[in-house]
Motif scaffolding. Structure first.
Motif, mmCIF file in Angstrom:
data_model
loop_
_atom_site.group_PDB
_atom_site.id
_atom_site.type_symbol
_atom_site.label_atom_id
_atom_site.label_comp_id
_atom_site.label_asym_id
_atom_site.label_seq_id
_atom_site.Cartn_x
_atom_site.Cartn_y
_atom_site.Cartn_z
ATOM 1 N N TYR A 160 4.335 2.579 2.970
ATOM 2 C CA TYR A 160 3.039 2.478 3.460
ATOM 3 C C TYR A 160 2.510 3.669 2.461
ATOM 4 C CZ TYR A 160 -1.533 3.101 5.729
ATOM 5 O OH TYR A 160 -2.812 3.009 6.142
ATOM 6 N N PRO A 161 1.118 3.357 2.038
ATOM 7 C CA PRO A 161 0.110 2.266 2.156
ATOM 8 C C PRO A 161 0.270 1.074 1.236
ATOM 9 C CG PRO A 161 -1.038 4.002 1.049
ATOM 10 C CD PRO A 161 0.200 4.695 1.082
ATOM 11 N N PRO A 162 1.212 1.243 -0.016
ATOM 12 C CA PRO A 162 1.369 -0.061 -0.910
ATOM 13 C C PRO A 162 1.646 -1.316 -0.119
ATOM 14 C CG PRO A 162 2.219 1.778 -1.906
ATOM 15 C CD PRO A 162 1.900 2.281 -0.665
ATOM 16 N N SER A 164 0.946 -2.103 3.196
ATOM 17 C CA SER A 164 0.235 -1.989 4.432
ATOM 18 C C SER A 164 -0.061 -3.543 5.074
ATOM 19 C CB SER A 164 -1.255 -1.400 4.128
ATOM 20 O OG SER A 164 -1.938 -2.372 3.380
ATOM 21 N N TRP A 191 -5.242 7.607 6.066
ATOM 22 C CA TRP A 191 -4.690 7.239 4.875
ATOM 23 C C TRP A 191 -4.304 8.395 4.162
ATOM 24 C CZ3 TRP A 191 -4.621 2.972 1.729
ATOM 25 C CH2 TRP A 191 -4.741 2.998 0.372
ATOM 26 N N HIS A 193 -3.212 9.338 1.074
ATOM 27 C CA HIS A 193 -3.588 9.547 -0.296
ATOM 28 C C HIS A 193 -4.937 10.111 -0.321
ATOM 29 C CE1 HIS A 193 0.225 7.934 -1.442
ATOM 30 N NE2 HIS A 193 -0.045 6.842 -1.452
ATOM 31 N N ASP A 196 -7.296 9.150 -3.417
ATOM 32 C CA ASP A 196 -7.774 7.836 -3.462
ATOM 33 C C ASP A 196 -8.569 7.192 -2.528
ATOM 34 O OD1 ASP A 196 -7.569 5.120 -4.107
ATOM 35 O OD2 ASP A 196 -5.677 4.764 -3.292
ATOM 36 N N GLY A 199 -8.937 3.361 -2.490
ATOM 37 C CA GLY A 199 -8.115 2.858 -1.632
ATOM 38 C C GLY A 199 -8.368 3.025 -0.287
ATOM 39 N N GLU A 202 -11.099 0.739 0.884
ATOM 40 C CA GLU A 202 -10.695 -0.723 1.322
ATOM 41 C C GLU A 202 -9.908 -1.008 2.248
ATOM 42 O OE1 GLU A 202 -8.039 -4.064 -1.226
ATOM 43 O OE2 GLU A 202 -8.520 -2.091 -2.141
ATOM 44 N N GLU A 203 -9.070 0.142 2.738
ATOM 45 C CA GLU A 203 -8.210 -0.200 4.006
ATOM 46 C C GLU A 203 -9.150 0.188 5.183
ATOM 47 O OE1 GLU A 203 -3.959 0.201 5.379
ATOM 48 O OE2 GLU A 203 -5.098 -0.604 3.627
ATOM 49 N N GLN A 222 -12.540 12.384 2.982
ATOM 50 C CA GLN A 222 -12.542 11.130 3.674
ATOM 51 C C GLN A 222 -13.514 10.613 4.315
ATOM 52 O OE1 GLN A 222 -8.337 11.445 5.083
ATOM 53 N NE2 GLN A 222 -7.363 10.495 3.197
#
Length: 285
Positions: A160-162, A164, A191, A193, A196, A199, A202-203, A222
């Motif tokens: 995670y997260p790739p 997910s 999250w 990272h 990022d 990303g 999007e998540e 964030q």
């Protein structure tokens, strides 16, 4: 609570910055963000921070119910002005009941009505996910649930997260459990990272589409992407207003089902529109 910013409980400087940030709430962490030998220092730091009675809603994440730190955590924070306590690594309804019972004893000893302080179970294990519905309904203190996706992904062998997508079942379990128990929508996992932002956004949008109400975050950078993802768009607000207005007119003439913009509108859709408008009227950013 669109964004809940985590801060180590023993870092007074970071806590001060977090409490003046645009995050909807702040969590002072006594669990994984604090080394074992610093636990008592963190408890005392949290007490100093909350003695100032910050305007920002504050949660405290306490250690797991089966940890050697749980009693000292509760004794240190039970009388503080918090929005609630997050119970780390919750894996069963029995743990929630046990901690709630202990909280009640300590509340009574502190002159607080037992049951006053909300509890937010943190589900970070496959055992917890499999018991999500029971945990959500375990006690009247439970405010909502939070997903600990980083720990859970490690247990499940996910990267995670790739990867997910492997958490979709867990996310669905939390959303369904909270809805069934009549709780607030759950909070999605952090999250990891920090740099990022794309990303993260999007998540966060995915989590919102799945039914989450907000996301846990670990850095002030964030906050904005998460707040934006969990805030209604101008189009959604406009549609909600038109739904309520059109339905009120239709209901006055005896109709309970109408069409608006080619979409079927009935009571559940109207209630959701009313909740959205009520959220705006409450003064939430």
């Amino acid at each position: 609570m669109r964004s809940v910013l985590f801060v180590p409980g023993n870092d007074e400087k970071k806590a001060a910055k977090a409490l003046t940030s645009p995050a909807d709430a702040v969590t002072l962490d006594l669990e994984d963000a604090v080394a074992y030998h610093c636990k008592e220092q963190a408890r005392q730091t949290v007490r100093r921070i909350l003695e100032t009675k910050p305007a920002r809603p504050v949660f405290i994440r306490i250690n797991a119910a089966d940890s050697p730190f749980i009693l000292s955590d509760l004794q240190a924070v039970i009388d503080l002005p918090v929005r609630g306590l997050m119970l780390a690594k919750t894996s069963s309804a029995e743990q929630v009941g046990r901690v709630s019972w202990l909280m009640g004893l300590l509340e009574e000893a502190a002159g607080i009505t037992p049951g006053t302080i909300p509890l937010l179970p943190f589900l970070e294990t496959s055992a917890g996910i499999s018991q999500a519905r029971e945990i959500a309904a375990a006690d009247r203190r439970v405010l909502t649930l939070a997903l600990g996706g980083v720990d859970l992904s490690q247990e499940m062998g996910l990267n995670y997260p790739p990867e997910s997508a492997g958490l979709l079942f867990a996310r669905g379990a939390l959303v369904t459990a909270c809805a069934a128990a009549g709780l607030l929508p759950p909070l999605d996992t952090v999250w990891p990272h920090i740099k990022d932002s794309a990303g993260l956004a999007e998540e966060a949008r995915l989590a919102r589409r799945l039914g989450f109400g907000g996301k846990l975050i670990i850095h002030p950078a964030q906050i904005d992407p998460v707040n934006q993802a969990f805030s209604p768009t101008a189009a959604e607000i406009d549609f909600a207003r038109r739904v309520v207005e059109a339905f009120e007119q239709a209901e006055a003439s005896g109709l309970a089902v109408i069409q608006l913009d080619g979409r079927l509108i009935e009571y559940p859709v109207v209630r959701r529109a009313q909740r959205l408008l009520g959220w705006l009227d409450s003064g939430t950013p």
